[in-house]
Design a protein around this motif. Structure first.
Motif, mmCIF file in Angstrom:
data_model
loop_
_atom_site.group_PDB
_atom_site.id
_atom_site.type_symbol
_atom_site.label_atom_id
_atom_site.label_comp_id
_atom_site.label_asym_id
_atom_site.label_seq_id
_atom_site.Cartn_x
_atom_site.Cartn_y
_atom_site.Cartn_z
ATOM 1 N N PHE A 1 -4.771 8.199 3.938
ATOM 2 C CA PHE A 1 -4.651 8.501 5.367
ATOM 3 C C PHE A 1 -4.916 7.246 6.199
ATOM 4 C CE2 PHE A 1 -5.157 12.645 3.532
ATOM 5 C CZ PHE A 1 -4.407 13.479 4.342
ATOM 6 N N ARG A 2 -5.807 6.393 5.731
ATOM 7 C CA ARG A 2 -6.064 5.122 6.413
ATOM 8 C C ARG A 2 -4.820 4.235 6.358
ATOM 9 N NH1 ARG A 2 -10.236 1.720 8.062
ATOM 10 N NH2 ARG A 2 -10.190 -0.435 7.327
ATOM 11 N N HIS A 3 -4.186 4.182 5.170
ATOM 12 C CA HIS A 3 -2.938 3.433 5.049
ATOM 13 C C HIS A 3 -1.876 3.991 5.993
ATOM 14 C CE1 HIS A 3 -4.655 1.232 1.859
ATOM 15 N NE2 HIS A 3 -4.431 2.083 0.869
ATOM 16 N N ALA A 4 -1.782 5.323 6.032
ATOM 17 C CA ALA A 4 -0.767 5.952 6.885
ATOM 18 C C ALA A 4 -1.002 5.621 8.346
ATOM 19 C CB ALA A 4 -0.777 7.468 6.668
ATOM 20 N N THR A 5 -2.245 5.674 8.780
ATOM 21 C CA THR A 5 -2.564 5.340 10.170
ATOM 22 C C THR A 5 -2.104 3.928 10.506
ATOM 23 O OG1 THR A 5 -4.506 6.777 10.088
ATOM 24 C CG2 THR A 5 -4.427 5.147 11.855
ATOM 25 N N LEU B 1 -11.552 17.334 8.896
ATOM 26 C CA LEU B 1 -11.856 16.058 8.238
ATOM 27 C C LEU B 1 -10.584 15.254 7.998
ATOM 28 C CD1 LEU B 1 -13.648 14.034 6.780
ATOM 29 C CD2 LEU B 1 -13.544 15.502 4.745
ATOM 30 N N LEU B 2 -9.554 15.892 7.448
ATOM 31 C CA LEU B 2 -8.305 15.181 7.170
ATOM 32 C C LEU B 2 -7.630 14.735 8.463
ATOM 33 C CD1 LEU B 2 -6.881 17.386 4.268
ATOM 34 C CD2 LEU B 2 -8.129 15.231 4.103
ATOM 35 N N SER B 3 -7.710 15.564 9.495
ATOM 36 C CA SER B 3 -7.144 15.183 10.790
ATOM 37 C C SER B 3 -7.892 13.983 11.358
ATOM 38 C CB SER B 3 -7.208 16.357 11.768
ATOM 39 O OG SER B 3 -6.437 17.447 11.315
ATOM 40 N N PHE B 4 -9.197 13.977 11.205
ATOM 41 C CA PHE B 4 -9.991 12.852 11.695
ATOM 42 C C PHE B 4 -9.659 11.579 10.923
ATOM 43 C CE2 PHE B 4 -13.745 10.125 11.576
ATOM 44 C CZ PHE B 4 -13.990 9.965 12.935
ATOM 45 N N LEU B 5 -9.480 11.674 9.614
ATOM 46 C CA LEU B 5 -9.122 10.508 8.818
ATOM 47 C C LEU B 5 -7.812 9.900 9.293
ATOM 48 C CD1 LEU B 5 -10.019 11.696 5.188
ATOM 49 C CD2 LEU B 5 -11.199 9.949 6.518
ATOM 50 N N TYR B 6 -6.841 10.759 9.573
ATOM 51 C CA TYR B 6 -5.530 10.262 10.010
ATOM 52 C C TYR B 6 -5.592 9.718 11.423
ATOM 53 C CZ TYR B 6 -0.582 10.212 11.235
ATOM 54 O OH TYR B 6 0.667 9.835 11.673
ATOM 55 N N ASN B 7 -6.315 10.381 12.289
ATOM 56 C CA ASN B 7 -6.432 9.956 13.689
ATOM 57 C C ASN B 7 -7.148 8.609 13.796
ATOM 58 O OD1 ASN B 7 -7.733 11.586 16.727
ATOM 59 N ND2 ASN B 7 -6.985 9.532 16.404
ATOM 60 N N SER B 8 -8.248 8.460 13.092
ATOM 61 C CA SER B 8 -9.106 7.289 13.260
ATOM 62 C C SER B 8 -8.809 6.154 12.288
ATOM 63 C CB SER B 8 -10.570 7.702 13.088
ATOM 64 O OG SER B 8 -10.805 8.163 11.765
ATOM 65 N N PRO C 1 0.823 -1.214 0.000
ATOM 66 C CA PRO C 1 0.000 0.000 0.000
ATOM 67 C C PRO C 1 0.853 1.258 0.000
ATOM 68 C CG PRO C 1 0.005 -1.028 2.177
ATOM 69 C CD PRO C 1 0.674 -1.988 1.244
ATOM 70 N N CYS C 2 0.426 2.233 -0.777
ATOM 71 C CA CYS C 2 1.116 3.523 -0.799
ATOM 72 C C CYS C 2 0.643 4.330 0.412
ATOM 73 C CB CYS C 2 0.797 4.266 -2.095
ATOM 74 S SG CYS C 2 1.523 5.921 -2.193
ATOM 75 N N TYR C 3 1.570 4.659 1.291
ATOM 76 C CA TYR C 3 1.195 5.373 2.505
ATOM 77 C C TYR C 3 1.991 6.665 2.613
ATOM 78 C CZ TYR C 3 5.524 3.596 4.582
ATOM 79 O OH TYR C 3 6.843 3.314 4.833
ATOM 80 N N LEU C 4 1.554 7.532 3.481
ATOM 81 C CA LEU C 4 2.175 8.835 3.678
ATOM 82 C C LEU C 4 3.110 8.799 4.876
ATOM 83 C CD1 LEU C 4 -1.037 10.990 3.202
ATOM 84 C CD2 LEU C 4 0.776 10.659 1.522
#
Length: 334
Positions: free
Chosen positions: A261-265, A152-159, A124-127
């Motif tokens: 962001f899900r991949h990054a989390t 929204l983007l912060s929530f995506l990364y957090n959760s 997976p390509c992650y950040l």
């Protein structure tokens, strides 16, 4: 509608009776299946030279399905994953027809044998953390739209939420008191609880102060108060990534979507040493194999593991098979 063309009534029964009443399919599944059948019927009608209303069940043969899947992948430029999703919708209908109308079982069996197409499995390509920070710094937080995008983007990364899970979020699904958390409804209507950073909760609270929402109304809305769509988020995110790439050039080589962001989390949780079963529960994965995919993606984690093992010590002693002269002589005779 005539008795010689039962297809319209079968398709209606498939959606209304089977998917909605018996299977209780989610609205996302129903819309996905609906879009598949729209495309398939238009494709067949164009090939047959008539309108969609004239398409009969006999027209939807296995050969037509294969041609449609080829058109989906190569004509429309869809991914193999999308192709397989289209086929799953078609298979589901013909499985329903085979149970309901046995006289069509031969045709149904042919369609059901059309195979899914395997696609290459890539990491997976992650950040990286610096890339996430650069993207989060782009929204203009002096405006309501900028506050919304940043939250929204912060929530995506957090959760680690999927984009639709985040867009469906309502105030009553968030615990604003400590311990902060959010209740998400994922695939298959599976509910899970995700912890939230105090900073993320503060961002959402400030957004709700500027843009109040009822407890059961969605938090992330457009200027007209209508819920945001995933396509709109992707469009805004692409603009933020272009700007962030000026400061972090590595972003230019990455295809960044909300799912990134899900991949990054997931990868960052693995790097932090969080147990893989906890990450599975965090992300709402059904199979642990899906979560293990992220454990293989982080190069830094692999490097640290390699450092713990160390390089093998050099030895001047030849291996046993080289020290055995009789074995070497026997191999020479082969």
């Amino acid at each position: 509608m005539t008795r010689s063309n039962p297809f319209p009534s079968l398709l209606r029964a498939f959606f209304q009776e089977w998917l909605v009443e018996q299977r209780s399919a989610s609205v996302h599944t129903i819309r996905s299946y609906r879009d598949t059948w729209r495309l398939l019927l238009r494709f067949i009608a164009e090939r047959k030279g008539g309108g969609v209303a004239r398409v009969a069940l006999a027209d939807i043969s296995a050969d037509e399905v294969r041609a449609f899947l080829h058109h989906t992948e190569h004509g429309r430029g869809s991914t193999i994953g999308t192709r397989n999703c289209r086929l799953a919708a078609i298979r589901s209908f013909f499985s329903f027809v085979a149970d309901r109308n046995p006289e069509y079982v031969a045709q149904c069996a042919e369609v059901l044998t059309v195979p899914l197409k395997r696609e290459p499995t890539s990491a997976p390509c992650y950040l990286e953390p610096a890339e996430v920070e650069a993207i989060l710094a782009q929204p203009d937080r002096s405006t309501v739209a900028g506050m919304r995008d940043h939250a929204l983007l912060s929530f995506l990364y957090n959760s680690g939420a999927r984009i639709q899970e985040a867009l469906d979020l309502c105030p009553d699904a968030i615990r604003f008191d400590a311990p902060h958390c959010a209740r998400l409804n994922g695939k298959g209507r599976k509910e899970r609880i995700c912890p939230l950073w105090p900073e993320t909760v503060t961002l959402i609270e400030k957004l709700l102060e500027r843009q109040p929402r009822a407890p059961d109304e969605r938090i992330f809305v457009n200027r007209y108060g209508k819920p945001l769509g995933a396509s709109g988020v992707r469009f805004k995110l692409a603009a933020y990534v272009d700007e962030a790439a000026k400061a972090v050039p590595s972003l230019r080589s990455k295809h960044v979507t909300p799912h990134s962001f899900r991949h990054a989390t997931a990868v960052h949780l693995v790097a932090a040493g969080v147990d893989i079963t906890v990450i599975r529960s965090w992300l709402g994965h059904v199979s642990l194999d899906t979560t293990n995919h992220y454990a293989q993606a982080n190069l830094e984690t692999k490097r640290k593991a390699l450092e713990q093992v160390g390089a093998p010590a050099a030895s001047n002693v030849p291996p046993s098979w080289k020290r055995d002269a009789s074995l070497m002589e026997w191999l020479d005779t082969l």
